[in-house]
Design an enzyme around this catalytic site. Sequence first.
Site, PDB file in Angstrom:
ATOM      1  N   SER A 131      26.871  64.237  27.666  1.00  0.00           N
ATOM      2  CA  SER A 131      26.469  64.035  29.055  1.00  0.00           C
ATOM      3  C   SER A 131      25.215  63.170  29.067  1.00  0.00           C
ATOM      4  O   SER A 131      24.361  63.293  28.171  1.00  0.00           O
ATOM      5  CB  SER A 131      26.156  65.397  29.698  1.00  0.00           C
ATOM      6  OG  SER A 131      25.404  65.214  30.878  1.00  0.00           O
ATOM      7  N   GLY A 136      31.213  59.415  25.155  1.00  0.00           N
ATOM      8  CA  GLY A 136      32.229  59.893  26.111  1.00  0.00           C
ATOM      9  C   GLY A 136      32.641  58.773  27.065  1.00  0.00           C
ATOM     10  O   GLY A 136      33.834  58.507  27.264  1.00  0.00           O
ATOM     11  N   HIS A 137      31.647  58.085  27.637  1.00  0.00           N
ATOM     12  CA  HIS A 137      31.956  56.943  28.518  1.00  0.00           C
ATOM     13  C   HIS A 137      32.746  55.880  27.752  1.00  0.00           C
ATOM     14  O   HIS A 137      33.695  55.301  28.260  1.00  0.00           O
ATOM     15  CB  HIS A 137      30.667  56.266  29.015  1.00  0.00           C
ATOM     16  CG  HIS A 137      29.832  57.111  29.914  1.00  0.00           C
ATOM     17  ND1 HIS A 137      28.556  57.501  29.587  1.00  0.00           N
ATOM     18  CD2 HIS A 137      30.069  57.614  31.153  1.00  0.00           C
ATOM     19  CE1 HIS A 137      28.041  58.211  30.557  1.00  0.00           C
ATOM     20  NE2 HIS A 137      28.933  58.308  31.529  1.00  0.00           N
ATOM     21  N   GLY A 185      25.918  55.019  34.342  1.00  0.00           N
ATOM     22  CA  GLY A 185      25.098  54.469  33.271  1.00  0.00           C
ATOM     23  C   GLY A 185      24.616  55.529  32.297  1.00  0.00           C
ATOM     24  O   GLY A 185      25.175  56.624  32.245  1.00  0.00           O
ATOM     25  N   ARG A 194      22.810  63.514  30.904  1.00  0.00           N
ATOM     26  CA  ARG A 194      21.642  64.374  31.124  1.00  0.00           C
ATOM     27  C   ARG A 194      21.137  65.033  29.834  1.00  0.00           C
ATOM     28  O   ARG A 194      20.015  65.524  29.814  1.00  0.00           O
ATOM     29  CB  ARG A 194      21.965  65.459  32.153  1.00  0.00           C
ATOM     30  CG  ARG A 194      21.986  64.968  33.585  1.00  0.00           C
ATOM     31  CD  ARG A 194      22.134  66.123  34.559  1.00  0.00           C
ATOM     32  NE  ARG A 194      21.977  65.711  35.934  1.00  0.00           N
ATOM     33  CZ  ARG A 194      22.968  65.247  36.694  1.00  0.00           C
ATOM     34  NH1 ARG A 194      24.185  65.125  36.198  1.00  0.00           N
ATOM     35  NH2 ARG A 194      22.736  64.896  37.955  1.00  0.00           N
TER      36      ARG A 194
END
Length: 254
Positions: A182, A33-34, A28, A184
């Site tokens: 990312s 990118g995902h 999630g 994060r």
Amino acid sequence: MKGAAAWLKLRTSSRCAGKTIGFAPTMGALHAGHMSLLKRAKRENDLAVASIFVNPTQFNDLRDLKRYPRTLAGDIKKLEAEHTDFLLLPSAGDMYPDGYKYRVNEIAESEVLCGAHRPGHFEGMLTVVMKLLNLVRADRAYFGEKDYQQFHLIKGMAEAFFISTKIIPCPTLRETDGLAMSSRNRLLEMEQRLLAPALYKALRSQARPSEIKKRLAALGFKPDYVEDRWGRRFAAAKLGKVRLIDNVKAMPVP
Ligand code: PAF
């Protein structure tokens, strides 16, 4: 679409029969990118499936698990916008009916790079990916090269256990300043965010890994490693509480 059991029922239904499936497993906090993985899954298959599961067994640090960004409502909107056909949204109980007694353990290449700094991380990651691959039984599964060691281990696991899903690496997507995308990144404070692209810049320099490590430390990073392997150069470093990783293809020596 909720839960692993519900998915299994649907997987055998007429809606999926005879259709190829492309799968992008995620935790999630979806970013471009995902979405590039899901776009490719959609392009190369009849159906695109995503999963969102913040897998507790791959977090070696409980504070990191608690801090991990969770943005489910926004994630669902992004998946809908890309016409993702199914979202698998399992609970920890769905994924670990055995209480994590059974695990996938790789004993060589999971011990280096991130494995040397995050005990248990790759065991938890490989175990959950094996479970997800077994549930979805996709034709192709897509993984970002930002987590290159993860991709490398999943590919090795698929070969070792005769998993028929093809494991496909996808290029790292970067912000305009070079920072690898990312989930994060959104945890970085403003000053840290400004400094973060220096990791990618350092990786692309011609300097030796030990020199790059020193440079990163001088800039204010806490580097875990800078290391050459598998024809690539890898780095992991902390900025405050946020651990960043990145890798590039090894630069030819001039
Ligand atoms: O890369 C990730 O987001 C996770 O490690 C994965 C592959 C979804 C397994 O939990």
